[in-house]
Motif scaffolding. Sequence first.
Motif, PDB file in Angstrom:
ATOM      1  N   GLN A   1       0.840  -1.191   0.000  1.00  0.00           N
ATOM      2  CA  GLN A   1       0.000   0.000   0.000  1.00  0.00           C
ATOM      3  C   GLN A   1       0.878   1.245   0.000  1.00  0.00           C
ATOM      4  O   GLN A   1       1.756   1.410   0.850  1.00  0.00           O
ATOM      5  N   PHE A   2       0.623   2.130  -0.968  1.00  0.00           N
ATOM      6  CA  PHE A   2       1.432   3.330  -1.144  1.00  0.00           C
ATOM      7  C   PHE A   2       0.906   4.491  -0.312  1.00  0.00           C
ATOM      8  O   PHE A   2       1.662   5.282   0.234  1.00  0.00           O
ATOM      9  N   ASP A   3      -0.417   4.620  -0.230  1.00  0.00           N
ATOM     10  CA  ASP A   3      -1.050   5.667   0.567  1.00  0.00           C
ATOM     11  C   ASP A   3      -2.409   5.162   1.018  1.00  0.00           C
ATOM     12  O   ASP A   3      -2.699   3.972   0.898  1.00  0.00           O
ATOM     13  N   SER A   4      -3.251   6.055   1.543  1.00  0.00           N
ATOM     14  CA  SER A   4      -4.528   5.619   2.120  1.00  0.00           C
ATOM     15  C   SER A   4      -5.528   5.149   1.077  1.00  0.00           C
ATOM     16  O   SER A   4      -6.566   4.583   1.434  1.00  0.00           O
ATOM     17  N   LYS A   5      -5.237   5.337  -0.196  1.00  0.00           N
ATOM     18  CA  LYS A   5      -6.187   4.985  -1.248  1.00  0.00           C
ATOM     19  C   LYS A   5      -5.709   3.877  -2.165  1.00  0.00           C
ATOM     20  O   LYS A   5      -6.516   3.238  -2.828  1.00  0.00           O
ATOM     21  N   ARG A   6      -4.403   3.649  -2.242  1.00  0.00           N
ATOM     22  CA  ARG A   6      -3.881   2.755  -3.278  1.00  0.00           C
ATOM     23  C   ARG A   6      -3.091   1.585  -2.697  1.00  0.00           C
ATOM     24  O   ARG A   6      -2.096   1.778  -2.005  1.00  0.00           O
ATOM     25  N   LYS A   7      -3.608   0.380  -2.990  1.00  0.00           N
ATOM     26  CA  LYS A   7      -2.997  -0.870  -2.544  1.00  0.00           C
ATOM     27  C   LYS A   7      -3.095  -1.881  -3.672  1.00  0.00           C
ATOM     28  O   LYS A   7      -4.144  -1.999  -4.324  1.00  0.00           O
ATOM     29  N   VAL A   8      -2.005  -2.627  -3.943  1.00  0.00           N
ATOM     30  CA  VAL A   8      -1.985  -3.604  -5.021  1.00  0.00           C
ATOM     31  C   VAL A   8      -1.386  -4.923  -4.533  1.00  0.00           C
ATOM     32  O   VAL A   8      -0.733  -4.982  -3.489  1.00  0.00           O
ATOM     33  N   THR A   9      -1.598  -5.964  -5.314  1.00  0.00           N
ATOM     34  CA  THR A   9      -1.057  -7.282  -5.011  1.00  0.00           C
ATOM     35  C   THR A   9       0.456  -7.297  -5.212  1.00  0.00           C
ATOM     36  O   THR A   9       0.995  -6.612  -6.081  1.00  0.00           O
TER      37      THR A   9
ATOM     38  N   ALA B   1      -2.174  -4.693 -11.549  1.00  0.00           N
ATOM     39  CA  ALA B   1      -2.189  -3.300 -11.101  1.00  0.00           C
ATOM     40  C   ALA B   1      -3.554  -2.904 -10.546  1.00  0.00           C
ATOM     41  O   ALA B   1      -3.761  -1.740 -10.177  1.00  0.00           O
ATOM     42  N   ARG B   2      -4.474  -3.865 -10.453  1.00  0.00           N
ATOM     43  CA  ARG B   2      -5.818  -3.564  -9.943  1.00  0.00           C
ATOM     44  C   ARG B   2      -5.748  -3.110  -8.493  1.00  0.00           C
ATOM     45  O   ARG B   2      -5.087  -3.733  -7.667  1.00  0.00           O
ATOM     46  N   LEU B   3      -6.429  -2.017  -8.196  1.00  0.00           N
ATOM     47  CA  LEU B   3      -6.452  -1.504  -6.832  1.00  0.00           C
ATOM     48  C   LEU B   3      -7.296  -2.409  -5.945  1.00  0.00           C
ATOM     49  O   LEU B   3      -8.416  -2.782  -6.298  1.00  0.00           O
ATOM     50  N   LEU B   4      -6.751  -2.743  -4.774  1.00  0.00           N
ATOM     51  CA  LEU B   4      -7.445  -3.595  -3.813  1.00  0.00           C
ATOM     52  C   LEU B   4      -8.228  -2.742  -2.816  1.00  0.00           C
ATOM     53  O   LEU B   4      -7.939  -1.550  -2.645  1.00  0.00           O
ATOM     54  N   PRO B   5      -9.210  -3.335  -2.141  1.00  0.00           N
ATOM     55  CA  PRO B   5      -9.965  -2.574  -1.127  1.00  0.00           C
ATOM     56  C   PRO B   5      -9.042  -2.093  -0.001  1.00  0.00           C
ATOM     57  O   PRO B   5      -8.084  -2.780   0.374  1.00  0.00           O
ATOM     58  N   VAL B   6      -9.337  -0.925   0.531  1.00  0.00           N
ATOM     59  CA  VAL B   6      -8.566  -0.359   1.639  1.00  0.00           C
ATOM     60  C   VAL B   6      -9.533   0.039   2.755  1.00  0.00           C
ATOM     61  O   VAL B   6     -10.734   0.207   2.539  1.00  0.00           O
TER      62      VAL B   6
ATOM     63  N   GLN C   1      -8.563  -6.940   4.327  1.00  0.00           N
ATOM     64  CA  GLN C   1      -7.336  -7.578   4.781  1.00  0.00           C
ATOM     65  C   GLN C   1      -7.638  -8.992   5.252  1.00  0.00           C
ATOM     66  O   GLN C   1      -8.333  -9.190   6.241  1.00  0.00           O
ATOM     67  N   PRO C   2      -7.141 -10.007   4.545  1.00  0.00           N
ATOM     68  CA  PRO C   2      -7.274 -11.386   5.017  1.00  0.00           C
ATOM     69  C   PRO C   2      -6.165 -11.690   6.007  1.00  0.00           C
ATOM     70  O   PRO C   2      -4.980 -11.576   5.683  1.00  0.00           O
TER      71      PRO C   2
END
Length: 566
Positions: A186-194, A332-337, A484-485
């Motif tokens: 996760q790069f910031d509060s909005k963007r997280k990737v596999t 590159a799909r954004l994951l839930p945060v 988050q699993p």
Amino acid sequence: MRKKRFAAVSLAFSLLFFCTPLRSQVAPSKVKLRVILVDKDLNQKPVPHLAVRLAADPSNPNLSQDLKTDFGGAAEFQAVPGKYRLTTPQGVDFQGRHYTWDLEIEVRGESVSVDLSDDNARTADPASTEPARKVDDLTLMFQKYQKSVVTVWSEIGSGTGFIVDSAGLVMTNQHVIGPSELISVQFDSKRKVTAKVLAFDAERDVAVLYVDLSTFPGALAAPIATSKDGHQLALEGEKVFTIGSPLGLKKIITSGIVSKVEARAIISDVNVNHGNSGGPLFNSLGEVIGITTFLVPGGNGPGVTGVVRIDQTLPVLAQARKKMKDVSMPSARLLPVEPSDPYPLESLKEMTKPAKFDTKPYIFSAGGFDVALATPVLEYEVREEAGRTAAQEKRKRTKKRGESNENTFEPLQDLPEWAEYVGEYKPVLLVQASPQLRETFASVLGRELVPAIEAYAGGPRMKFRADFYRMKLLCGAKEIEPIQPGKAATVVNAHSAFVNVTDATYVGIYSYPPDAISPSCGKVTLQLFSEKDPSKSESKELDQKSVNRVWNDFRPYLAAHANAGN
């Protein structure tokens, strides 16, 4: 003499004639520029008609050029290979902030892409005319290199990592990812990737991950220090700093000095909090000299921090670079945060006013697991109930001593801004699946055949019925993707006349968005998988009372969120 002079002039003219075409034969590169800002609703907004200045070094002023982006916020132009400074003289105003860019770019190869975004922009209040104050080098380095630091999530927890290669390599501690099969960055509060694990070394406690950085505009690879030519990575007494995310996702900086430089590690007094593990340790030049790994607490102070020297990680990094060629890049799909705003406290107070709070809808069994659906409302009620119980015991002691009850103890009631003391309530649904204990066959047999021996040996021998592997939450036929699993290792070692157990297992703790389940699903199903048979699940359809209770718990937050977006 005249002939010699003529020959010299001819030679100079020939050199000029032949050398000039050679310079012009250097093929220009195509530069693709894109300027995009993200609004408060996470929509990408191109910036049209933005004036951009591309300046070469002073020795080649003829290579500089001015251009503007088109209606789609893009521009394409050609430039001779080399280093340039890209600036936006006027900048742009967007949603109450003024954005400008000033960065160095290198043009090489047939084409190069340059993205200008929120992450590599300088922002200011458009109404502010106050000149910027001077800051020290440490502040400037933090502002720059925080864009190289990320949060690493795994099934067993979270830590810090840092970008070591713009191709998508991220370094962290191996113990941060452990045996996890699901890893994200996760790069910031909005963007997280596999993320994928390319290489690791458990002995050195280092791992290198592979991610797609295209969703992180402005991401920066941290410069790695080298010890070539006799230069030392760090000097004892040198000032160092680290950047991490120990308090959620907010990146913070802590600084200290090098206490000792050893063959494989660096010892420093820089403060490393929970969640900082795996982060970069920078020297006074802004170069990464190690990975923050462990903290030895001190008696009256923060203690000392152990740092794996960066040169110890280079073989692992080389393995990752080699393997990267044969591995497909992660999605590159954004994951839930997690939502960035907390659950409104006033709503929690209103919803827990009834004298008797019913916890039954939140707890049930599924196969060999005990399941709990934890919402902010349930968490608040559990804390309040603990406080009420403590206050009741205090009143009993006061009454026995014959003291006045006028100043009755009310937990947290007198603390100003008490929400800060108890922590924010995150608007997420936590689903916890705990394997149940059962009596072993040998214990049952022994208790029935030789009851006296069993009584002498203690209580019945127990073990866990299953080991949690993963879960699925279905809204109708649609699987809800977790934020988050997670897994938590649990060890039980209890021996008494009533129970006799020594065993270990994993408990599943998954977090889901606040709107994960609702009555509109029609049917909500929880599927639980164990390590014994990962392909077979124990399914449990949630009753309507549980679905309605969870949905009602999140309604105030969802309503407030919807009103804020209108």
